[in-house]
Write a protein that holds these residues in place. Structure first.
Motif, PDB file in Angstrom:
ATOM      1  N   ILE B  36       0.843  -1.194  -0.081  1.00 35.24           N
ATOM      2  CA  ILE B  36       0.115  -0.032   0.128  1.00 35.24           C
ATOM      3  C   ILE B  36       0.844   1.294  -0.087  1.00 35.24           C
ATOM      4  CG2 ILE B  36      -1.720   1.362   1.258  1.00 35.24           C
ATOM      5  CD1 ILE B  36      -2.709  -1.317   2.359  1.00 35.24           C
ATOM      6  N   GLY B  37       1.892   1.196   0.669  1.00 35.82           N
ATOM      7  CA  GLY B  37       2.884   2.231   0.875  1.00 35.82           C
ATOM      8  C   GLY B  37       3.552   2.489  -0.435  1.00 35.82           C
ATOM      9  N   ARG B  38       3.877   1.441  -1.121  1.00 32.31           N
ATOM     10  CA  ARG B  38       4.411   1.919  -2.488  1.00 32.31           C
ATOM     11  C   ARG B  38       3.428   2.182  -3.480  1.00 32.31           C
ATOM     12  NH1 ARG B  38       7.654  -2.563  -0.757  1.00 32.31           N
ATOM     13  NH2 ARG B  38       6.214  -4.079  -1.271  1.00 32.31           N
ATOM     14  N   LEU B  39       2.338   1.525  -3.255  1.00 32.66           N
ATOM     15  CA  LEU B  39       1.186   2.158  -4.289  1.00 32.66           C
ATOM     16  C   LEU B  39       0.948   3.613  -3.959  1.00 32.66           C
ATOM     17  CD1 LEU B  39      -1.123   1.314  -6.225  1.00 32.66           C
ATOM     18  CD2 LEU B  39      -2.461   0.841  -4.300  1.00 32.66           C
ATOM     19  N   ALA B  40       0.962   4.191  -2.774  1.00 34.15           N
ATOM     20  CA  ALA B  40       0.585   5.533  -2.549  1.00 34.15           C
ATOM     21  C   ALA B  40       1.534   6.479  -3.067  1.00 34.15           C
ATOM     22  CB  ALA B  40       0.547   5.459  -1.047  1.00 34.15           C
ATOM     23  N   ALA B  41       2.925   5.732  -3.098  1.00 39.50           N
ATOM     24  CA  ALA B  41       3.978   6.815  -3.591  1.00 39.50           C
ATOM     25  C   ALA B  41       3.763   6.697  -5.106  1.00 39.50           C
ATOM     26  CB  ALA B  41       5.494   6.183  -2.964  1.00 39.50           C
ATOM     27  N   THR B  42       3.396   5.564  -5.710  1.00 40.60           N
ATOM     28  CA  THR B  42       3.381   5.308  -7.038  1.00 40.60           C
ATOM     29  C   THR B  42       2.089   6.305  -7.645  1.00 40.60           C
ATOM     30  OG1 THR B  42       4.110   2.976  -7.014  1.00 40.60           O
ATOM     31  CG2 THR B  42       3.305   3.827  -8.969  1.00 40.60           C
ATOM     32  N   GLU B  43       1.174   6.318  -6.863  1.00 44.48           N
ATOM     33  CA  GLU B  43       0.124   6.979  -7.433  1.00 44.48           C
ATOM     34  C   GLU B  43      -0.034   8.357  -6.703  1.00 44.48           C
ATOM     35  OE1 GLU B  43      -2.105   5.631  -9.398  1.00 44.48           O
ATOM     36  OE2 GLU B  43      -1.536   3.652  -9.582  1.00 44.48           O
ATOM     37  N   ALA B  44       0.994   8.813  -6.342  1.00 40.62           N
ATOM     38  CA  ALA B  44       0.982  10.262  -5.711  1.00 40.62           C
ATOM     39  C   ALA B  44      -0.140  10.502  -4.737  1.00 40.62           C
ATOM     40  CB  ALA B  44       0.927  11.222  -6.816  1.00 40.62           C
ATOM     41  N   ALA B  45      -0.531   9.613  -3.783  1.00 40.63           N
ATOM     42  CA  ALA B  45      -1.608   9.658  -3.040  1.00 40.63           C
ATOM     43  C   ALA B  45      -0.948   9.878  -1.759  1.00 40.63           C
ATOM     44  CB  ALA B  45      -2.382   8.184  -2.872  1.00 40.63           C
ATOM     45  N   ARG B  46      -1.277  11.105  -1.156  1.00 41.89           N
ATOM     46  CA  ARG B  46      -0.476  11.634  -0.071  1.00 41.89           C
ATOM     47  C   ARG B  46      -1.141  10.925   1.226  1.00 41.89           C
ATOM     48  NH1 ARG B  46       3.877  13.852   2.455  1.00 41.89           N
ATOM     49  NH2 ARG B  46       3.385  14.369   4.424  1.00 41.89           N
ATOM     50  N   HIS B  47      -2.316  10.697   1.441  1.00 39.68           N
ATOM     51  CA  HIS B  47      -3.150  10.163   2.364  1.00 39.68           C
ATOM     52  C   HIS B  47      -3.746   8.720   2.274  1.00 39.68           C
ATOM     53  CE1 HIS B  47      -3.195  14.066   4.249  1.00 39.68           C
ATOM     54  NE2 HIS B  47      -3.532  14.572   3.036  1.00 39.68           N
ATOM     55  N   VAL B  48      -3.518   7.792   3.183  1.00 39.97           N
ATOM     56  CA  VAL B  48      -3.841   6.562   2.918  1.00 39.97           C
ATOM     57  C   VAL B  48      -4.838   6.589   4.229  1.00 39.97           C
ATOM     58  CG1 VAL B  48      -3.583   4.122   3.512  1.00 39.97           C
ATOM     59  CG2 VAL B  48      -1.883   5.524   2.196  1.00 39.97           C
ATOM     60  N   LEU B  49      -6.066   6.123   3.865  1.00 37.90           N
ATOM     61  CA  LEU B  49      -7.250   6.170   4.970  1.00 37.90           C
ATOM     62  C   LEU B  49      -7.381   4.686   5.336  1.00 37.90           C
ATOM     63  CD1 LEU B  49     -10.066   8.528   3.619  1.00 37.90           C
ATOM     64  CD2 LEU B  49      -7.743   9.044   4.774  1.00 37.90           C
ATOM     65  N   VAL B  50      -7.387   4.260   6.729  1.00 40.16           N
ATOM     66  CA  VAL B  50      -7.381   3.032   7.047  1.00 40.16           C
ATOM     67  C   VAL B  50      -8.853   3.111   7.830  1.00 40.16           C
ATOM     68  CG1 VAL B  50      -6.367   1.032   8.232  1.00 40.16           C
ATOM     69  CG2 VAL B  50      -4.982   2.824   7.473  1.00 40.16           C
ATOM     70  N   ALA B  51      -9.788   2.360   7.235  1.00 41.68           N
ATOM     71  CA  ALA B  51     -10.890   2.363   7.693  1.00 41.68           C
ATOM     72  C   ALA B  51     -11.589   1.244   8.976  1.00 41.68           C
ATOM     73  CB  ALA B  51     -12.074   2.257   6.932  1.00 41.68           C
ATOM     74  N   GLY B  52     -10.617   1.189   9.941  1.00 38.45           N
ATOM     75  CA  GLY B  52     -10.905   0.401  11.029  1.00 38.45           C
ATOM     76  C   GLY B  52     -10.371  -1.063  10.916  1.00 38.45           C
ATOM     77  N   ASP B  53     -10.066  -1.767  11.917  1.00 31.76           N
ATOM     78  CA  ASP B  53      -9.702  -3.186  12.314  1.00 31.76           C
ATOM     79  C   ASP B  53      -8.255  -3.304  11.606  1.00 31.76           C
ATOM     80  OD1 ASP B  53     -11.851  -3.823  13.276  1.00 31.76           O
ATOM     81  OD2 ASP B  53     -12.473  -4.891  11.725  1.00 31.76           O
ATOM     82  N   LEU B  54      -7.183  -2.139  12.171  1.00 29.35           N
ATOM     83  CA  LEU B  54      -6.276  -2.292  11.774  1.00 29.35           C
ATOM     84  C   LEU B  54      -5.526  -3.646  12.241  1.00 29.35           C
ATOM     85  CD1 LEU B  54      -3.621   0.524  11.616  1.00 29.35           C
ATOM     86  CD2 LEU B  54      -2.895  -1.831  12.497  1.00 29.35           C
ATOM     87  N   TYR B  55      -5.969  -3.800  13.467  1.00 28.85           N
ATOM     88  CA  TYR B  55      -5.536  -5.078  14.580  1.00 28.85           C
ATOM     89  C   TYR B  55      -6.497  -6.016  14.469  1.00 28.85           C
ATOM     90  CZ  TYR B  55      -1.589  -2.085  15.982  1.00 28.85           C
ATOM     91  OH  TYR B  55      -0.264  -1.518  16.044  1.00 28.85           O
ATOM     92  N   ASP B  56      -6.334  -7.311  14.743  1.00 25.88           N
ATOM     93  CA  ASP B  56      -7.151  -8.241  14.739  1.00 25.88           C
ATOM     94  C   ASP B  56      -7.792  -8.412  15.915  1.00 25.88           C
ATOM     95  OD1 ASP B  56      -8.538 -10.744  13.483  1.00 25.88           O
ATOM     96  OD2 ASP B  56      -7.630 -11.772  15.239  1.00 25.88           O
ATOM     97  N   ASN B  57      -7.253  -7.897  17.046  1.00 22.27           N
ATOM     98  CA  ASN B  57      -7.908  -7.971  18.530  1.00 22.27           C
ATOM     99  C   ASN B  57      -7.313  -6.753  19.189  1.00 22.27           C
ATOM    100  OD1 ASN B  57      -5.718  -8.998  20.273  1.00 22.27           O
ATOM    101  ND2 ASN B  57      -5.985 -10.637  18.648  1.00 22.27           N
ATOM    102  N   GLU B  58      -8.159  -6.689  20.327  1.00 22.61           N
ATOM    103  CA  GLU B  58      -7.543  -5.376  21.230  1.00 22.61           C
ATOM    104  C   GLU B  58      -6.444  -5.637  22.208  1.00 22.61           C
ATOM    105  OE1 GLU B  58     -11.070  -3.416  22.925  1.00 22.61           O
ATOM    106  OE2 GLU B  58     -12.038  -4.920  22.825  1.00 22.61           O
ATOM    107  N   ALA B  59      -5.983  -6.959  22.095  1.00 29.77           N
ATOM    108  CA  ALA B  59      -4.971  -7.237  22.954  1.00 29.77           C
ATOM    109  C   ALA B  59      -3.725  -8.118  22.419  1.00 29.77           C
ATOM    110  CB  ALA B  59      -5.177  -7.774  24.367  1.00 29.77           C
ATOM    111  N   PRO B  60      -3.287  -7.507  21.445  1.00 25.42           N
ATOM    112  CA  PRO B  60      -2.273  -8.100  20.665  1.00 25.42           C
ATOM    113  C   PRO B  60      -0.859  -8.071  21.384  1.00 25.42           C
ATOM    114  CG  PRO B  60      -2.384  -5.942  19.976  1.00 25.42           C
ATOM    115  CD  PRO B  60      -3.432  -5.961  20.600  1.00 25.42           C
TER     116      PRO B  60
END
Lengths: 887, 375
Positions: B36-60
């Protein structure tokens, strides 16, 4: 295959080269003494054929000759399919193996080991012990001949292969058996023989893993739930803390508190002022009232003084006439008292006269009684005299009943003595014929007479003849003595009672009985006299009473005194006295009534005087007191002064009341101060509690933050998610393995059932081969075969079979050997020629049965080589066959 | 402006059921961040919006906590905007406090409160973070009233289920389907559904950047969103970011001849070594073909990253040749006949019939193997 020669060296007791000579087809017998080395040779053959030359196992080691360092060298020659083979192996030392065929070496060492097995049809195995297959069941070592053959897997394969050749492949017994073994082996990884999961087997391990993961998952999930709970609790505490520590809220609370405190101070000050004014008003009011009461009291006292003085005058007027009335009453009382005294004296005179009359009357009565007493006295005195006479006569007449009985006894005794004399005496019969003068003891008799001679009897006939007949002198003397004794007793008795004869004694007894009759009459008379005491006392009492009456008469009526009055006169005088007394009593009662009336008048007068005096004294006392307080001369001045003071005080009260009313109108509403006070307390408490709550929450938040940080930082949630997955996988695996086991069980059971159905078919070839051998020993018998060629029992023409284990040891051994022979024959018939070796067999057979067994062995020897090793040369002499020798 | 819309990374998700390949799948999810990071750079997208559930659970674990942060830190030219989802909702002293304490990279922006955030001079972000696993109210409602300077592109960021829409989400966090319209949003970036989905021209679920389950998105991807200006319809296009493809399919076979076709179809699937497949085979086969199928599947399984074959609906119907293969007669043939009868016995339970089929297969395979050994 047939053994052709065997040689050993360095083997057991055979340290040097030793050979078995004479081996050939048919029956071979090696008969030698105990410890000759037969079994060693047997084991050597087995080792040479079935053990790797490199083996050092205990069986091989046991073969080595003690004390020698030679290798164990064994050579076995055998013939198979027209070729002559020789295998030679050296064990333990200089290990080597060499196989030759028709004199040409074809393999060495390990290759030689395995080539031999190939020739013998034995499957080679590297790790496990070699399965001797058919050799295992046909080579019976010492001590094993009585055991039922239990074919090894290899042996079963051989037997099944043979059977399959006979019954055809359609039965498929061997394939099924191998397949079943495979399934069971697979199943055994999971389950024990009893069907439980095998410990540490896949199924058990899966169940344990599931249980472990279940526990771990529950634990982790519980910890995670706790963590989540703490996080939620933390959020709640933070929200509470935010609310509790909100500065705006606190500021509002403090402002409200300050305002309430200010208003409370004002209200309290107003309340204090009101309280003070109310006190002043109450005090002024009380002072005015007290003055009013004082004025009223002065006025009331002046009125009372005036009233008391009027009352004293009235009472003095009532007291004046009382003295005259009292003097008149006293005089009348004295007159009545004198009259009463005169009447009393007259009454006393009457009483004296009446007493005299009473005494005379009483004396008259007593004199009448005296006559009766005199009559009874005479009666008693007469009775006394008669009773005394009877007593004296009774005392004199001593013949009582006992004396009479004693007399009777003496007379009876005498009669008995005389009767005895008569009975023992001679009897004299006398016939005095008519006209004869016959006298006995002087008494004439006539006619016939009979006499006993108890004493000298003199019979006179006429005068001329006198015949005296005497009893014997001894008898007579004795009787006489006894009679004399009786007479003495009689005399003593008579003398004692004053009699001279028995008749007199009896007369005296009759007289005494008459006296006793009299005594009884006297006792009855005495009873009729009703004596209360003894007769003498009674008489003395009567005499005394009469004496007293006489004395009374002399006292009342002294000589020359007043004579006794006649009753009529007495009665008349008495009535006269009574009338006089009654008249006196009436007069006296009237006098007493007058006295009482006068006394009552006097008492009443005294009471009235006392009452009036008391009232006057009381009024004087009260009056004196009132005048002391309010003298007549100061009455007006005191009243005026008191009225002025009252007016002053009432004015002062009106002023204070007006001031109070004014203040009350200005003061806050009632209870305002209490309300403000409660509000101040509430607000203070609220601020305090809010601060405490914030402190508590701060503490709780810090604690929970620590706990959450500790328990959340180790990846608990991640661990829980992983465990959940693992647990689900473990459950699935357990279920999969369980299902696998169920499938294997179904497969096993199905094949088992089918195999069992075919068992009889599979056993038929062996049964056919067994029959001739069985007929040699047990004609008409049948052997029941079970699964895997097991011998279940022996049926010897009976309705049922005998279980193998219940047969005698000898029969068991014979049956077991016969089954082996049949197996050998069956194998041999199908082209696999395996020798039969019996080492020291048939040890339990009797002479007859052993002969039959020899027949069976020889039957086997017709088609295959049979080698019998025995130490019983004589018993086995009739076996026949080739005699082997150890050289 | 251009932005990358992604969601449902679920870093730390366990894949223990994949045995030793678990770590590979976990690493793939981290690698997707780099993609995703590489894609953002390639596509000149400054912002990546992560719409929740970055983690699978609350206590990793701490390692799991830090790994995605470090991956994002590796792209300093990209601003990552993250909101909590139902798997990693924000609670005091919870996972996001740990993240903050661990040291948030400067280019990672946590949006833990519904507060507008300017995405440079062009746009403003209206986040709707979840504070509980399951909200009963629509957390995006505040966006209707959120003030923003005129001329700015309004972008919403939320995690939940569109009400009345297909129920593909995991939790009951309702979002009004016309939220974008009501709140004047030029784009509403949603998370929760692991499959890319357009709700309306301005509202999208991005799907997960690395597929993680069967019957969902086959290959992980993100959305590249281009918004010309306020009021303009966004241009949304997908960009692949995943490594492994997860496919599910069912095959119906009735004859041994079908096996060749099945094998061919499986082998023709692209990139077998990066393929996770769940295959359900239905129908009936004779014993020989059934054994053949097992053998073919074993080979294909070795060629794939993962193959999960479900043969529970594949029934065995032995032919006479199958039975003769076991034996022409005798004990084993009798047993085979009995098992066949049981497998076809209508009075038996499905479990019993299935067991009999399996026993028959076992009998067939074992006897065939023993014959092969004998041969």
């Amino acid at each position: 295959m047939k053994l052709t020669h065997v040689s050993v060296e360095g083997c057991g007791k055979f340290g040097t080269l030793t050979r078995i000579e004479g081996l050939g087809p048919g029956v071979n017998i090696l008969s030698a003494r105990n410890e000759a080395g037969k079994s060693t040779l047997f084991r050597a053959i087995r080792a040479c054929l079935f053990e790797r030359h490199s083996s050092t196992n205990k069986d091989i080691s046991a073969l080595a000759t003690d004390g020698l360092s030679l290798p164990v060298t064994i050579t076995v020659g055998f013939e198979k399919e027209g070729h002559h083979y020789q295998i030679r192996k050296s064990f333990l030392k200089s290990k080597a193996a060499s196989l030759s065929c028709d004199g040409v070496e074809m393999a060495r060492n390990a290759e030689a080991d395995e080539e031999v097995w190939k020739l013998l049809g034995i499957e080679a195995r590297s790790s496990r012990a070699l399965d001797g297959a058919a050799y295992g069941i046909l080579w019976v070592e010492q001590g094993r001949s009585f055991e039922v053959p239990e074919p090894s897997e290899g042996a079963k394969s051989v037997l099944n292969a043979v059977i399959q050749q006979e019954v055809g492949v359609l039965v498929g017994g061997e394939r099924a058996r191998l397949f079943l073994n495979g399934v069971k082996e697979d199943l055994a990884r999971y389950l024990t023989d009893s069907g439980r999961p095998r410990v540490n087997g896949p199924l058990d391990a899966a169940a344990k893993e599931t249980a472990r993961l279940t526990g771990e998952r529950l634990d982790v999930e519980a910890r995670l739930a706790t963590l989540n709970g703490k996080i939620d609790e933390l959020a709640r505490l933070r929200a509470d803390y935010k609310a509790a520590s909100d500065p705006e809220t606190m500021r509002t609370l403090r402002d409200e508190l300050k305002d309430a405190q200010r208003r409370l101070t004002e209200a309290e000050k107003s309340d204090a002022e009101l309280t003070r004014l109310a006190g002043d008003e109450r005090q002024a009011h009380e002072r005015a009232e007290a003055q009013r009461e004082r004025l009223d009291a002065l006025k009331a006292r002046a009125a009372a003084i005036d009233e008391q003085r009027l009352r004293l005058k009235e009472l003095g007027a009532r007291l004046a006439p009382l003295n005259e009335q009292e003097q008149a009453a006293t005089k009348a009382l004295q007159v009545a008292a004198a009259q009463k005294a005169g009447l009393d004296r007259e009454a006393e005179t009457l009483d004296s006269r009446e007493s005299e009359l009473q005494r005379l009357a009483a004396l008259g009565v007593k004199l009448e009684q005296r006559g009766k007493l005199s009559q009874r006295l005479m009666l008693l005195e007469d009775f006394g005299r008669r009773a005394a006479g009877n007593d004296a006569a009774l005392k004199a007449a001593s013949v009582d009943e006992a004396a009479l009985k004693a007399l009777d006894a003496i007379e009876n005794e005498e009669r008995q003595i005389r009767a005895g004399m008569e009975a023992g005496a001679a009897r004299v019969a006398i016939e005095a014929r008519h006209g004869a003068d016959v006298a006995v003891n002087g008494t004439a008799i006539s006619g016939n007479a009979m006499r006993s001679v108890t004493e000298p009897l003199t019979i006179a006939v006429g005068t001329e003849v006198a015949i005296t007949i005497s009893p014997p002198p001894a008898t007579l003397d004795t009787a006489m003595k006894q009679l004399a004794q009786q007479r003495e007793k009689l005399q003593a008795l008579l003398s004692r009672h004053g009699a001279t004869s028995a008749a007199e004694l009896r007369q005296l007894r009759t007289e005494r009985l008459h006296l006793e009759e009299q005594a009884r009459d006297l006792r009855a008379e005495r009873t009729a006299l009703l004596l209360k005491e003894s007769l003498a006392t009674e008489i003395a009492g009567l005499q005394a009473a009469i004496g007293e009456i006489d004395a009374e008469q002399r006292r009342v009526l002294p000589e020359g005194g007043v004579p006794l009055l006649a009753p009529e006169e007495f009665e008349r005088q008495r009535e006269e006295i009574t009338e006089s007394r009654n008249a006196l009593r009436a007069t006296r009662a009237a006098a007493e009534a007058q006295i009482t009336a006068h006394q009552a008048t006097l008492t009443s007068l005294a009471t009235t005087r006392g009452t009036l005096g008391g009232q006057i004294a009381a009024i004087h006392a009260q009056l004196d007191g009132d005048l002391a307080v309010l003298p007549d001369d100061g009455r007006e001045a005191m009243t005026a002064e008191c009225a002025n003071e009252l007016s002053t005080r009432q004015t002062a009260h009106r002023i204070t009341a007006a001031a109070l009313a004014e203040k009350q109108a200005q003061a806050p509403a009632e209870g305002e101060a209490d309300r403000l006070k409660a509000r101040v307390e509430r607000l203070s408490s609220a601020i305090d509690e809010q601060q405490k709550k914030a402190a508590r929450l701060r503490e709780g938040i810090a604690r929970l933050e620590g706990e959450v940080q500790i328990s959340g930082g180790d990846g608990l949630g991640e661990h829980a998610a992983t465990l959940k997955l693992q647990h689900e996988m473990a459950l699935a695996e357990e279920e999969r393995l369980g299902e696998r086991v169920e499938v294997l069980k179904l497969l096993r059971d199905t094949v088992d059932r089918c195999y069992a159905r075919r068992q009889e078919e599979l056993n038929a070839p062996l049964r056919r081969h067994l029959k001739p051998f069985l007929n040699d020993v047990f004609p008409q018998a049948e052997i029941e075969l079970g699964e895997s060629f097991a011998v279940a029992g022996l049926n010897r023409s009976g309705p049922g079979s005998e279980l193998f284990g219940r047969l005698s040891l000898g029969t068991q051994e014979q049956v077991a050997v016969l089954v082996r022979l049949a197996m050998g024959a069956m194998i041999c018939e199908r082209g696999t020629d395996v020798p039969i070796i019996l080492d020291d067999a048939l040890v339990f057979s009797d002479d007859e049965r052993i002969e039959q067994m020899f027949d069976a062995i020889n039957r086997a020897g017709r088609n295959q080589q049979v080698i019998v090793l025995t130490c019983r040369s004589r018993s086995f002499a009739s076996l026949g066959g080739k005699q082997l020798q150890i050289i | 402006m251009r932005i990358i819309h992604t969601a449902d990374w679920q870093i730390g998700k366990p894949f223990r059921n994949f045995g030793e390949k678990e770590s590979v799948l976990r690493q793939a999810r981290l690698r997707a961040i780099e993609n995703i990071g590489r894609l953002a750079a390639t596509e000149a997208a400054r912002h990546v919006l992560v719409a929740g559930d970055l983690y699978d659970n609350e206590a990793p674990s701490n390692k799991t906590l830090l790994e995605p942060l470090e991956r994002m830190r590796g792209f300093p030219g990209v601003d990552w905007h993250v909101i909590p989802g139902n798997h990693d909702c924000h609670r005091g002293q919870g996972i996001w406090d740990r993240v903050r304490k661990a040291g948030l990279p400067a280019n990672v922006h946590l949006h833990l409160d519904p507060t507008p955030f300017e995405l440079g001079p062009e746009a403003i972000l209206l986040p709707a973070p979840l504070r509980r696993k399951s909200e009963v109210t629509d957390l995006t409602e505040w966006m209707d009233q959120a003030a923003a300077a005129p001329g700015l592109i309004r972008i919403g960021l939320a995690h939940g289920s569109i009400t009345g829409f297909e129920s593909g989400g995991e939790a009951n966090n309702p979002i009004a389907p016309d939220r974008a319209k009501r709140a004047g949003l030029d784009y509403l970036a949603l998370g929760d559904w692991h499959r890319t989905m357009q709700v309306n021209p301005s509202t999208w679920y991005s799907g997960t950047p690395e597929a993680d389950r069967f019957n969902s998105q086959e290959l992980g991807q993100v959305l590249l969103v281009e918004i010309a200006g306020p009021g303009a319809t966004p241009i949304v296009s997908t960009r692949p970011t995943g490594t492994y493809r997860w496919i599910t399919f069912t095959e119906e076979i009735t004859d041994a001849a079908d096996l060749d076709g099945l094998e061919q179809r499986l082998r023709n699937l692209p990139n077998l070594s990066g393929l996770l497949a769940r295959l359900q085979v239905k129908g009936t086969l004779d014993l020989t073909a059934r054994a053949d199928l097992s053998q073919r599947l074993a080979q294909i399984e070795a060629a794939m990253f993962w193959l999960d074959s479900d043969l529970s609906d594949l029934h065995v119907r032995p032919t006479l040749a199958d039975l003769e293969q076991i034996d022409f007669g005798g004990v084993l043939r009798e047993a085979a006949d009995m098992l066949k009868a049981e497998a076809e016995n209508p009075a038996a339970s499905p479990v019993e019939r299935r067991r009999a089929e399996e026993a028959l297969v076992q009998l067939f395979v074992m006897t065939r193997d023993s014959k092969a050994q004998a041969a």
